[in-house]
Design a protein around this motif. Structure first.
Motif, PDB file in Angstrom:
ATOM      1  N   ALA A 159       0.829  -1.204   0.000  1.00  0.00           N
ATOM      2  CA  ALA A 159       0.000   0.000   0.000  1.00  0.00           C
ATOM      3  C   ALA A 159       0.864   1.255   0.000  1.00  0.00           C
ATOM      4  O   ALA A 159       1.969   1.266   0.547  1.00  0.00           O
ATOM      5  N   LEU A 160       0.338   2.294  -0.609  1.00  0.00           N
ATOM      6  CA  LEU A 160       0.989   3.597  -0.572  1.00  0.00           C
ATOM      7  C   LEU A 160       1.040   4.052   0.879  1.00  0.00           C
ATOM      8  O   LEU A 160       0.038   3.990   1.592  1.00  0.00           O
ATOM      9  N   ALA A 161       2.187   4.480   1.332  1.00  0.00           N
ATOM     10  CA  ALA A 161       2.350   4.906   2.726  1.00  0.00           C
ATOM     11  C   ALA A 161       1.401   6.052   3.029  1.00  0.00           C
ATOM     12  O   ALA A 161       1.264   6.992   2.249  1.00  0.00           O
ATOM     13  N   ALA A 162       0.729   5.952   4.159  1.00  0.00           N
ATOM     14  CA  ALA A 162      -0.214   6.995   4.562  1.00  0.00           C
ATOM     15  C   ALA A 162       0.493   8.303   4.864  1.00  0.00           C
ATOM     16  O   ALA A 162      -0.109   9.369   4.813  1.00  0.00           O
ATOM     17  N   ASP A 163       1.782   8.241   5.167  1.00  0.00           N
ATOM     18  CA  ASP A 163       2.531   9.458   5.472  1.00  0.00           C
ATOM     19  C   ASP A 163       3.238  10.007   4.240  1.00  0.00           C
ATOM     20  O   ASP A 163       4.150  10.806   4.353  1.00  0.00           O
ATOM     21  N   SER A 164       2.796   9.610   3.060  1.00  0.00           N
ATOM     22  CA  SER A 164       3.436  10.086   1.828  1.00  0.00           C
ATOM     23  C   SER A 164       3.371  11.604   1.703  1.00  0.00           C
ATOM     24  O   SER A 164       4.178  12.204   1.012  1.00  0.00           O
ATOM     25  N   LEU A 165       2.404  12.224   2.386  1.00  0.00           N
ATOM     26  CA  LEU A 165       2.293  13.680   2.322  1.00  0.00           C
ATOM     27  C   LEU A 165       3.562  14.346   2.848  1.00  0.00           C
ATOM     28  O   LEU A 165       3.897  15.449   2.455  1.00  0.00           O
ATOM     29  N   GLU A 166       4.255  13.660   3.753  1.00  0.00           N
ATOM     30  CA  GLU A 166       5.454  14.220   4.355  1.00  0.00           C
ATOM     31  C   GLU A 166       6.728  13.819   3.601  1.00  0.00           C
ATOM     32  O   GLU A 166       7.810  14.265   3.934  1.00  0.00           O
ATOM     33  N   GLN A 167       6.603  12.969   2.603  1.00  0.00           N
ATOM     34  CA  GLN A 167       7.759  12.477   1.859  1.00  0.00           C
ATOM     35  C   GLN A 167       7.906  13.239   0.540  1.00  0.00           C
ATOM     36  O   GLN A 167       6.961  13.811   0.041  1.00  0.00           O
TER      37      GLN A 167
ATOM     38  N   ARG B 147       5.943   6.178  -1.621  1.00  0.00           N
ATOM     39  CA  ARG B 147       6.604   4.906  -1.340  1.00  0.00           C
ATOM     40  C   ARG B 147       5.554   3.880  -0.968  1.00  0.00           C
ATOM     41  O   ARG B 147       4.526   4.196  -0.392  1.00  0.00           O
ATOM     42  N   ILE B 148       5.858   2.656  -1.338  1.00  0.00           N
ATOM     43  CA  ILE B 148       4.961   1.538  -1.082  1.00  0.00           C
ATOM     44  C   ILE B 148       5.489   0.774   0.129  1.00  0.00           C
ATOM     45  O   ILE B 148       6.669   0.435   0.185  1.00  0.00           O
ATOM     46  N   LEU B 149       4.603   0.523   1.067  1.00  0.00           N
ATOM     47  CA  LEU B 149       4.968  -0.254   2.249  1.00  0.00           C
ATOM     48  C   LEU B 149       4.728  -1.729   1.977  1.00  0.00           C
ATOM     49  O   LEU B 149       3.675  -2.115   1.469  1.00  0.00           O
ATOM     50  N   GLU B 150       5.706  -2.539   2.315  1.00  0.00           N
ATOM     51  CA  GLU B 150       5.558  -3.979   2.142  1.00  0.00           C
ATOM     52  C   GLU B 150       4.432  -4.508   3.034  1.00  0.00           C
ATOM     53  O   GLU B 150       3.641  -5.348   2.630  1.00  0.00           O
ATOM     54  N   LYS B 151       4.361  -3.969   4.263  1.00  0.00           N
ATOM     55  CA  LYS B 151       3.367  -4.431   5.227  1.00  0.00           C
ATOM     56  C   LYS B 151       3.133  -3.337   6.248  1.00  0.00           C
ATOM     57  O   LYS B 151       4.084  -2.699   6.703  1.00  0.00           O
ATOM     58  N   ALA B 152       1.875  -3.113   6.598  1.00  0.00           N
ATOM     59  CA  ALA B 152       1.537  -2.127   7.621  1.00  0.00           C
ATOM     60  C   ALA B 152       0.258  -2.558   8.326  1.00  0.00           C
ATOM     61  O   ALA B 152      -0.549  -3.299   7.773  1.00  0.00           O
ATOM     62  N   GLU B 153       0.099  -2.097   9.546  1.00  0.00           N
ATOM     63  CA  GLU B 153      -1.095  -2.382  10.347  1.00  0.00           C
ATOM     64  C   GLU B 153      -1.910  -1.108  10.480  1.00  0.00           C
ATOM     65  O   GLU B 153      -1.355  -0.048  10.765  1.00  0.00           O
ATOM     66  N   TYR B 154      -3.204  -1.227  10.289  1.00  0.00           N
ATOM     67  CA  TYR B 154      -4.101  -0.095  10.437  1.00  0.00           C
ATOM     68  C   TYR B 154      -5.266  -0.488  11.326  1.00  0.00           C
ATOM     69  O   TYR B 154      -5.835  -1.568  11.171  1.00  0.00           O
ATOM     70  N   ALA B 155      -5.625   0.397  12.259  1.00  0.00           N
ATOM     71  CA  ALA B 155      -6.811   0.209  13.093  1.00  0.00           C
ATOM     72  C   ALA B 155      -7.932   1.008  12.441  1.00  0.00           C
ATOM     73  O   ALA B 155      -7.826   2.227  12.298  1.00  0.00           O
TER      74      ALA B 155
END
Length: 150
Positions: free
Chosen positions: A108-116, A120-128
């Motif tokens: 998935a596209l990193a949720a913090d891409s606004l700051e980059q 960037r694509i994250l291999e794995k991330a956890e979201y609540a």
């Protein structure tokens, strides 16, 4: 007598395994399915479809995310090895009308891409992902942009 003890022990072990694996109730399963559908649409930038699975007041956060997608983000998504997908969802009811789904999202596209500077694509991330029951349907209820729950 020995046979009964073994059968009872085996039964207890199997029953314990089911309990510890976190079997979800029917309501939790319905909420989890809605969270998974939302997450796969949201992280694949299909925001119109994500709108359909969330509350009206959540839509402003999806619109915010959509309005901040850059060409660099789109390029990163196009160049990803595969679409974003949810590999697991663990959902817990917090009341009879609210739940939290913890989703493991891949590619998935990193949720913090606004700051980059570059997407960037994250291999794995956890979201609540919070959910609320409206009538008979579960809806995602965003109170801000989704962030990696790490």
């Amino acid at each position: 007598m020995k046979r009964n003890k073994i059968s009872c022990t085996a039964f207890c072990l199997i029953a314990g395994a089911f309990i510890t694996t976190g079997c979800m109730s029917e309501e939790e399963e319905r909420a989890a399915a809605q969270a998974k559908d939302f997450a796969e649409n949201y992280f694949n930038l299909r925001f119109e479809k994500a709108y359909e699975t969330c509350t009206d007041d959540s839509r402003k956060w999806i619109a915010f995310r959509a309005s901040n997608i850059t060409e660099r983000d789109l390029e990163a998504v196009r160049n990803a090895p595969e679409e974003a997908y949810v590999s697991s969802v663990n959902c817990k009811l917090t009341s009879d009308s609210t739940a939290i789904a913890r989703c493991t999202v891949h590619e998935a596209l990193a949720a913090d891409s606004l700051e980059q500077r570059t997407g960037r694509i994250l291999e794995k991330a956890e979201y609540a992902i919070p959910l609320v029951k409206q009538g008979r349907r579960w809806r995602v209820r965003m109170e801000g942009p989704l962030r990696n729950a790490k």
